[in-house]
Structure formats: structure tokens, C-alpha cells
Design an enzyme around this catalytic site. Structure first.
Site, PDB file in Angstrom:
ATOM      1  N   ARG A  38       0.826  -1.219   0.000  1.00 17.56           N
ATOM      2  CA  ARG A  38       0.000   0.000   0.000  1.00 17.56           C
ATOM      3  C   ARG A  38       0.858   1.266   0.000  1.00 17.56           C
ATOM      4  O   ARG A  38       0.445   2.292   0.550  1.00 17.56           O
ATOM      5  CB  ARG A  38      -0.973   0.016   1.180  1.00 17.56           C
ATOM      6  CG  ARG A  38      -2.024  -1.081   1.109  1.00 17.56           C
ATOM      7  CD  ARG A  38      -3.034  -0.955   2.235  1.00 17.56           C
ATOM      8  NE  ARG A  38      -3.925  -2.103   2.270  1.00 17.56           N
ATOM      9  CZ  ARG A  38      -4.508  -2.583   3.365  1.00 17.56           C
ATOM     10  NH1 ARG A  38      -4.277  -2.003   4.523  1.00 17.56           N
ATOM     11  NH2 ARG A  38      -5.306  -3.614   3.302  1.00 17.56           N
ATOM     12  N   ARG A  42      -3.491   6.239   0.203  1.00 14.69           N
ATOM     13  CA  ARG A  42      -4.043   7.377   0.944  1.00 14.69           C
ATOM     14  C   ARG A  42      -3.050   8.109   1.825  1.00 14.69           C
ATOM     15  O   ARG A  42      -3.334   9.213   2.285  1.00 14.69           O
ATOM     16  CB  ARG A  42      -5.240   6.905   1.774  1.00 14.69           C
ATOM     17  CG  ARG A  42      -6.454   6.544   0.931  1.00 14.69           C
ATOM     18  CD  ARG A  42      -7.527   5.901   1.774  1.00 14.69           C
ATOM     19  NE  ARG A  42      -7.124   4.573   2.227  1.00 14.69           N
ATOM     20  CZ  ARG A  42      -7.836   3.833   3.072  1.00 14.69           C
ATOM     21  NH1 ARG A  42      -8.960   4.316   3.587  1.00 14.69           N
ATOM     22  NH2 ARG A  42      -7.425   2.630   3.415  1.00 14.69           N
ATOM     23  N   ARG A  51      -6.853  11.274  -7.183  1.00 11.18           N
ATOM     24  CA  ARG A  51      -8.007  10.388  -7.048  1.00 11.18           C
ATOM     25  C   ARG A  51      -9.290  11.146  -6.714  1.00 11.18           C
ATOM     26  O   ARG A  51     -10.377  10.545  -6.716  1.00 11.18           O
ATOM     27  CB  ARG A  51      -7.754   9.388  -5.912  1.00 11.18           C
ATOM     28  CG  ARG A  51      -7.122   8.065  -6.269  1.00 11.18           C
ATOM     29  CD  ARG A  51      -8.031   7.043  -6.943  1.00 11.18           C
ATOM     30  NE  ARG A  51      -9.374   6.997  -6.434  1.00 11.18           N
ATOM     31  CZ  ARG A  51      -9.779   6.341  -5.348  1.00 11.18           C
ATOM     32  NH1 ARG A  51      -8.900   5.683  -4.617  1.00 11.18           N
ATOM     33  NH2 ARG A  51     -11.039   6.346  -4.968  1.00 11.18           N
ATOM     34  N   ASP A  87      -6.754  -3.286  -7.322  1.00 11.37           N
ATOM     35  CA  ASP A  87      -7.454  -3.837  -6.162  1.00 11.37           C
ATOM     36  C   ASP A  87      -7.681  -5.314  -6.428  1.00 11.37           C
ATOM     37  O   ASP A  87      -7.845  -5.725  -7.584  1.00 11.37           O
ATOM     38  CB  ASP A  87      -8.791  -3.140  -5.935  1.00 11.37           C
ATOM     39  CG  ASP A  87      -9.415  -3.529  -4.606  1.00 11.37           C
ATOM     40  OD1 ASP A  87      -9.165  -2.840  -3.602  1.00 11.37           O
ATOM     41  OD2 ASP A  87     -10.140  -4.553  -4.564  1.00 11.37           O
ATOM     42  N   TYR A 162     -14.824 -12.781   0.174  1.00  6.79           N
ATOM     43  CA  TYR A 162     -15.654 -11.648  -0.243  1.00  6.79           C
ATOM     44  C   TYR A 162     -16.885 -12.118  -1.009  1.00  6.79           C
ATOM     45  O   TYR A 162     -18.000 -11.626  -0.800  1.00  6.79           O
ATOM     46  CB  TYR A 162     -14.841 -10.697  -1.116  1.00  6.79           C
ATOM     47  CG  TYR A 162     -13.906  -9.795  -0.349  1.00  6.79           C
ATOM     48  CD1 TYR A 162     -14.387  -8.870   0.570  1.00  6.79           C
ATOM     49  CD2 TYR A 162     -12.534  -9.861  -0.541  1.00  6.79           C
ATOM     50  CE1 TYR A 162     -13.525  -8.039   1.275  1.00  6.79           C
ATOM     51  CE2 TYR A 162     -11.659  -9.030   0.154  1.00  6.79           C
ATOM     52  CZ  TYR A 162     -12.163  -8.125   1.060  1.00  6.79           C
ATOM     53  OH  TYR A 162     -11.320  -7.308   1.763  1.00  6.79           O
TER      54      TYR A 162
END
Length: 355
Positions: A38, A42, A51, A87, A162
Site C-alpha cells: 500500500r 491514501r 483520485r 485492487d 468476499y
């Protein structure tokens, strides 16, 4: 493209002699290579800027945006490898699964897979389904030059979690209920996901990725006996499908200290270690012949620089006798991490381990 297609061995790239790829191959390195899971995300203000207003899945399908985001931490931190910005649910979206990534929640699946009839949602993935990946990696490898690009995918178990739960879960009750209660359906589900995952990794390698990482983020929810019986075969199928390319294959999971021997057995060349197990103990559990990746606790980066350096020395000292070590965090960079702390950490590891 199916997982059974014979891969074509990659020609050595400009990145072949990089510190990262040498460490993955357990060869001597000029310094311990560093990258962060990562690292593109962010924690970077430049990421938030580009973004802004763009949904996550859409951002993964814009080649020029993917290129910019992937390059940002390489420019800022001087890391030894880039990781492709995407992702783990992108290949599922690409084959038509009705899902979205909801801010503050994560991937949400409109029609969870609960029955054998639901398996019809999982068709084969073709390169045409993810043409934007091929385009983006082409752009990236030209920009990166001698810096390796890591491709990645979600492992079958984590994707299945998921799909069966319908979204993130802390207990995985639906996924485990299928695994225990209908093992044949579970095995077929993971086998299909292994084919999709292998196809997605092949697209990335053939486009120019120098290494690939399989993220089994939620495998730590499993007991070793269940992992061996119900998960290991599918993960091994993925690794076997891309073995012929000759690029390093990395396997990583969270909370998987008890699973390290089995994750090694699945076939990766490099095994990622989270922060719960010291690197020397992880090496003992994994066994000889593998490079290791890890494993600074991501929360250490919120401490003063002196404390970060002290904990980093612990990791480096624990890994000093390994045949190959790639320095990383024990999980991903947390969103509120100070980017300057990451830049200082890269410089510190490089300086302290310079040969």
C-alpha cells in the site's frame, strides 16, 4: 486464457539486476531492498489529489492514472520496487461480478455466491477483459526502467471470502460454513478462482511485471488443518500456473504465523511475514530455499524517528542470516502515516545495510 496455458519464460528485463529481484533470487545485494505494501495510496497527498472524485474501481481502469499513482511512491520514497496500483477485486469486476468498493466499507458483492448455481457467475478471465492492465503496465515499465514492477492478485481464499460473505467480514461464517458443510462446492469455487487469479497474473507478467505477489489477506482466519485441506491446493495451482515465466512469486497473508510452513509449501519463491513473528523464527518455520519479506509493524511509523530506527534494527538483525531479505512492513501502510516517515525509513535501511 486459462491457468493451464503454458507460460512463456520472460526475457531478462532492465530491472533484472535490481536489488529487489536479486534478493528475491537469494543473490548478494548492494543493500537490503525496500518496498511497502500500500505504498501507493491514501498516505500520499498527491494520491488523494489525483483520485479526488474518482471511484476506486474506475481509478483502477484508467491506465494513465494507474501509471501516475504507481509511480508516486517511487519518486517520493526511493523504494526499490513499484507495485501495480489496483485492487484484488478488479478481475472479479472484469468478468461481470456485480460488485463495488464502497468508501469506509470495502468490496460489496450484490449477489453473493452461496449455491452451486451461483458458480455460473465465474467465467474465465481473458486478456481482453483487462486490456487497461496491459496498457498501464506498458506505460509503467517504460517509465520505471531499471526499477522492478510487482504485479499482484488476491488469493482464491480471500476472493472467495468476499464472494461468499458479500463483503468484508470479521468471522467468515458463511465462507467457513460452505468450506465445512459443502466441501465439494467450496473446492470447485476455489478452483475457478485459481484459474481467474492465474489468468490475471499472466496478463501482468506478459505485459512486463518483474515479480508477482499473491495476497491471501484473510488466510489467518484458518487453522492449519483447514488451510492444508481446503485452501492450499488452489493457491498452489496459481503459483504453478505462472512458474514457467521465471519471475519471483511472493506469498503474503496477515496473521499467518501458524501457516507459514504451509504457505511456503504452496510454491512461492518469497514468503511474506507479518509483524507477529520475528524473521529468524519465520525462516525456521518456512524452511530453507526461500527468500523472506517483511516485517516492521506498520504502527511503529507513528513513533518518533529514534523508535522507528530501533525497531527497524530489530527486524534487520533478525533477518541478517537469511539467504534473501526484502524489507517491508508486516502489512500495508496505514492511511494516516506521515509520508516523510516512510522516506526516512527507506534511507535508513539502505544506509544501514549498504554492503
Amino acid at each position: 486464457m486459462s491457468a493451464n496455458d503454458a507460460p512463456r519464460a520472460q526475457q531478462p528485463s532492465a530491472a533484472y539486476d535490481s536489488a529487489f529481484l536479486k534478493a528475491c533470487r537469494r543473490e548478494p545485494v548492494p543493500h537490503t531492498p525496500v518496498w511497502f505494501m500500500r505504498q501507493a495510496g491514501r498516505s500520499l497527498p498527491e494520491y488523494r489529489k489525483v483520485r479526488e472524485g474518482i471511484p476506486m474501481l474506475e481509478s483502477c481502469m484508467r491506465p494513465e492514472l494507474v501509471t501516475e499513482i504507481t509511480l508516486q511512491p517511487v519518486r517520493r520514497h526511493g523504494v526499490d520496487a513499484a507495485i501495480y496500483f489496483s485492487d484484488i477485486v478488479v478481475p472479479l469486476k472484469a468478468i461481470g461480478i456485480d460488485l463495488d468498493i464502497k468508501p469506509g466499507v470495502g468490496p460489496v458483492v450484490e449477489h453473493p455466491i452461496r449455491t452451486r448455481a451461483d458458480l455460473a457467475q465465474l467465467r474465465d478471465l481473458t486478456p481482453e477483459d483487462v486490456s487497461y492492465v496491459t496498457e498501464a503496465i506498458g506505460l509503467l515499465t517504460r517509465e520505471l526502467g531499471a526499477t522492478p514492477l510487482i504485479g499482484f492478485a488476491g488469493a482464491p481464499f480471500t476472493l472467495a471470502s468476499y464472494l461468499v460473505e458479500g463483503g468484508p467480514s470479521r468471522t467468515y461464517e458463511n465462507a467457513k460454513a460452505m468450506m465445512y458443510g459443502d466441501p465439494e462446492l467450496w473446492a470447485d469455487l476455489l478452483d475457478r478462482l485459481a484459474d481467474i487469479t492465474a489468468a490475471f497474473l499472466k496478463v501482468q507478467i506478459e505485459a512486463g511485471a518483474s515479480a508477482v505477489q499473491l495476497f491471501d489477506s484473510w488466510a489467518g482466519a484458518l487453522a492449519p488443518v483447514d488451510y492444508r485441506r481446503s485452501v492450499l491446493p488452489a493457491s498452489a495451482k496459481v503459483f504453478d500456473a505462472v512458474a514457467g515465466y521465471g519471475v519471483p512469486r511472493i506469498h503474503f497473508g496477515v496473521g499467518t504465523g501458524e501457516l507459514l510452513p504451509l504457505m511456503s509449501e504452496a510454491g512461492a519463491d518469497v514468503v511474506g511475514v507479518d509483524w507477529r513473528v520475528p524473521m529468524d523464527e519465520a525462516a525456521r518455520r518456512i524452511g530453507p530455499g526461500k527468500a523472506l519479506q517483511g516485517n516492521l509493524d506498520p504502527t511503529v511509523l507513528f513513533a518518533p524517528t529514534e523508535a522507528v530506527e530501533a525497531k527497524t534494527r530489530e527486524v534487520l538483525d533478525s533477518a541478517k542470516d537469511l539467504g534473501g531479505h526484502v524489507f517491508n512492513l508486516g502489512h500495508g501502510v496505514m492511511p494516516s502515516t506521515d509520508p516523510d516517515a516512510l522516506t526516512r525509513l527507506v534511507e535508513y535501511v539502505h544506509t544501514r545495510t549498504a554492503r
